[in-house]
Scaffold this active site. Structure first.
Site, mmCIF file in Angstrom:
data_model
loop_
_atom_site.group_PDB
_atom_site.id
_atom_site.type_symbol
_atom_site.label_atom_id
_atom_site.label_comp_id
_atom_site.label_asym_id
_atom_site.label_seq_id
_atom_site.Cartn_x
_atom_site.Cartn_y
_atom_site.Cartn_z
ATOM 1 N N SER A 1 -15.066 -31.737 -8.195
ATOM 2 C CA SER A 1 -16.843 -31.086 -8.136
ATOM 3 C C SER A 1 -17.975 -32.165 -8.093
ATOM 4 C CB SER A 1 -16.709 -30.166 -9.455
ATOM 5 O OG SER A 1 -16.378 -29.040 -8.991
ATOM 6 N N LYS B 1 -27.018 -33.372 -13.716
ATOM 7 C CA LYS B 1 -26.530 -31.925 -13.860
ATOM 8 C C LYS B 1 -26.278 -31.186 -15.230
ATOM 9 C CE LYS B 1 -21.947 -29.851 -12.497
ATOM 10 N NZ LYS B 1 -20.192 -30.051 -12.207
ATOM 11 N N SER C 1 -18.676 -28.127 -7.758
ATOM 12 C CA SER C 1 -19.840 -27.348 -7.948
ATOM 13 C C SER C 1 -20.946 -28.345 -8.432
ATOM 14 C CB SER C 1 -19.084 -27.004 -9.402
ATOM 15 O OG SER C 1 -18.852 -27.766 -10.781
#
Lengths: 484, 95
Positions: A177, A78, A153
């Site tokens: 997330s 990420k 997210s």
């Protein structure tokens, strides 16, 4: 990619048997990304040159019993986790073109384990959001239905694993997330016990909430990846003192006699019918395996959302104070005084959602706000964490839905009440610092994945994996792949 | 009192120059937050200690050894404008 296996376990078996080399696999991964990612848009940056070097080094190390734990295995990261010499943007204009001078500890650990870093994945800007739509760069599409959100997210990480571009990715979880995008994309996603995984090099959002964790196709893969990234870190003073964890030791063990609590507060009237049905079915299944599954009272549920809104925003406003246009990141070209550098760089560099949350956090920490909001919320946080501790005196873990509904459409203005309930289902684990795992429990009528959640006391990841793995092996959901 | 003036005051503190649209969204957001917070006020927290951290670790120390920092040049490369080992900023002292 059809020639190559898709799980970490199968990839390692293939490498060991000499069916293919890491270089061949990595080359195929990048070729596949060229075909598939234009539909998904999960990647922000690709690491092709370095990845092929890493793959070559893996092949040279060989795949004997003493090979490092993830030798030759492709992983995505990420983009709020720092990777040395590889652009890290937090999906923000503020860090466009930013090349970190060091690796996050989790990335160092992956490299020491021989993993091949494929690239960086899209997220909501600075991890603030639940759909990956606040990214400055692009929208990411759900692997199962490209007109739907991948969640957030960690939407990019979830989508690239679910679309079988890589077997695993790292995400981060501050208020759900990892778990919510895992649920929306049919994956296993785990938020570790707070402090199990080092936050050094993970761009901070809510420092008392943030944890980095794995997103994978299977439970066993998830446990294996977590073992590699977890462990005490001198550079993170909030990391727990354990050097090495064993998260795979209970896999395959009977779940007879395990006590699972289902909080009545989680059984929302608003739950999508198929999500409720999935939960009921899972309860029946676990009972059939000899587990004791009982409903329990839970007082503080919806309040969790308020606590998260208050505390995480306050922490975020402080964390994002470092972005001032001076030492790194975006500096406004039109700024002529110090104050202009600060104001213009931050106003031009941060997107609207980030600015909103910074304002909220600053309001909370200013003047009377500190006692009325921040301190009050912190006290209720103690009560909430205590409630979970009390449940765990009588039960081994909690079972519930991960989300109220399955993935919704890109661009949809999601109902605020449902959004708050979604938050409530996931934020308790962040508030209490306890581990929580989302696993694939079925599909709805639109073929969208349904995720269920297991939450346990601190350091109970091995038990959560045990139960989720038991469920996974008895059902065939993991063998269904999206049609891309 | 949560209004546009208050939001602008907060934004100034935190070095943001919000658009009018964003100011209004913040007013809405903080108004909603105040309503949520009012519900928290109904919860008795007398004698409850606040939780500010994710776990109970305290006084986590490392050994006090001097380590040479060799990478300041690398860090400087990330700054927007540098000269002779310094980060360049506009005049900060006005007449």
């Amino acid at each position: 990619m059809t020639k190559y296996p898709i799980t970490i376990k199968e990839i390692q078996a293939g490498l060991k048997a000499g069916e293919f080399s890491a270089v061949e696999l990595t080359t195929a991964v990048f070729e596949n990304i060229e075909q598939v990612d234009p539909k998904i848009k999960g990647f922000l940056a690709l690491n092709k040159e370095e990845a092929l070097e890493q793959a070559k080094a893996s092949d040279e190390r060989g795949y004997g019993d003493d090979a490092p734990a993830l030798n030759g295995v492709p992983i995505a990261i990420k983009d709020n986790i720092l990777t040395k010499d590889l652009e890290t943007t937090a999906a923000s204009k503020m860090l466009e073109g930013f090349i970190p001078p060091f690796d996050a500890t989790v990335v160092e650990k992956l490299k020491d384990a021989g993993a091949v870093i494929i690239g960086k994945t899209n997220l909501d800007e600075f991890a603030m959001g639940g759909t990956t739509e606040t990214s400055y760069y692009q929208n990411t599409h759900n692997a199962w239905d490209q007109s739907c959100v991948p969640g957030g997210s960690s939407g990019g990480s979830a989508a690239v694993v679910a679309s079988r571009q890589v077997p695993a990715a790292l995400g981060s979880d501050t208020g759900g997330s990892i778990r919510q995008p895992a649920a929306f994309n049919g994956l296993v996603g785990l938020k570790p016990t707070y402090g199990a995984v080092s936050r050094y090099g993970a761009i901070g959002f809510g420092s008392s909430f943030d944890q980095v964790g794995p997103l994978t196709l299977t439970v066993e893969d998830n446990a294996k990846l977590l073992e590699v990234i977890a462990g005490v870190d001198e550079k993170d003073m909030t990391s727990l003192p354990t050097e090495k964890y064993n998260y795979t030791e209970k896999l395959g063990q009977d779940i007879k006699g395990l006590k699972i609590a289902v909080p009545k507060a989680y059984l929302l009237a608003e739950l999508q019918a198929e999500v409720k049905a999935s939960l009921d079915s899972a309860i029946e299944y676990f009972k059939s395996q000899g587990a004791i599954v009982e409903e329990v009272e839970l007082d503080l549920f919806e309040e969790g959302t308020t606590l998260y809104h208050i505390l995480a925003s306050a922490e975020a406003s402080t964390n994002l104070g470092r972005f001032d246009g001076i030492r790194y990141g975006y500096r406004s070209p039109d700024a002529n005084s110090l104050d202009e550098i600060y104001v213009q760089s931050r106003t031009e560099g941060f997107g609207p959602e980030v600015q909103k949350r910074i304002v909220r956090g600053t309001y909370i920490l200013s003047g009377d706000g500190y006692h009325e909001y921040f301190e009050k919320a912190a006290k209720v946080r103690t009560l909430l964490a205590q409630e979970y501790k009390e449940i765990f005196e009588d039960y081994d873990m909690i079972l519930g839905p991960t989300t109220v509904e399955t993935a919704y459409k890109l661009g949809e203005k999601y109902d605020e009440k449902l959004a708050d309930l979604n938050d409530a289902l996931v934020v308790s684990a962040n508030l209490a610092g306890i581990p929580a795992l989302s696993f694939l429990a079925g599909f709805d009528g639109e073929d969208l994945p349904i995720g269920l959640q297991l939450i346990g006391p601190a350091n109970s990841e091995a038990s959560l994996y045990q139960v989720a793995d038991n469920f996974e092996k008895a059902h065939d959901y993991v063998n269904k792949a999206p049609n891309l | 009192m949560i209004n546009q003036a208050k939001v602008k005051e907060v934004a100034e503190t935190i070095k943001l120059d919000l658009t009018d649209e964003l100011v209004n969204e913040c007013v809405e957001d903080l108004t909603k937050l105040a309503q949520e917070k009012a519900k928290l006020d109904e919860i008795d927290t007398e004698n409850v200690k606040p939780t500010y951290y994710g776990n109970d670790l305290k006084n986590v120390y490392r050994s006090d050894k001097a380590v040479k920092n060799d990478n300041y040049q690398e860090l400087l490369e990330r700054a927007p404008l540098t000269r002779d080992g310094y980060v360049v900023v506009p005049t900060i002292i006005e007449d």
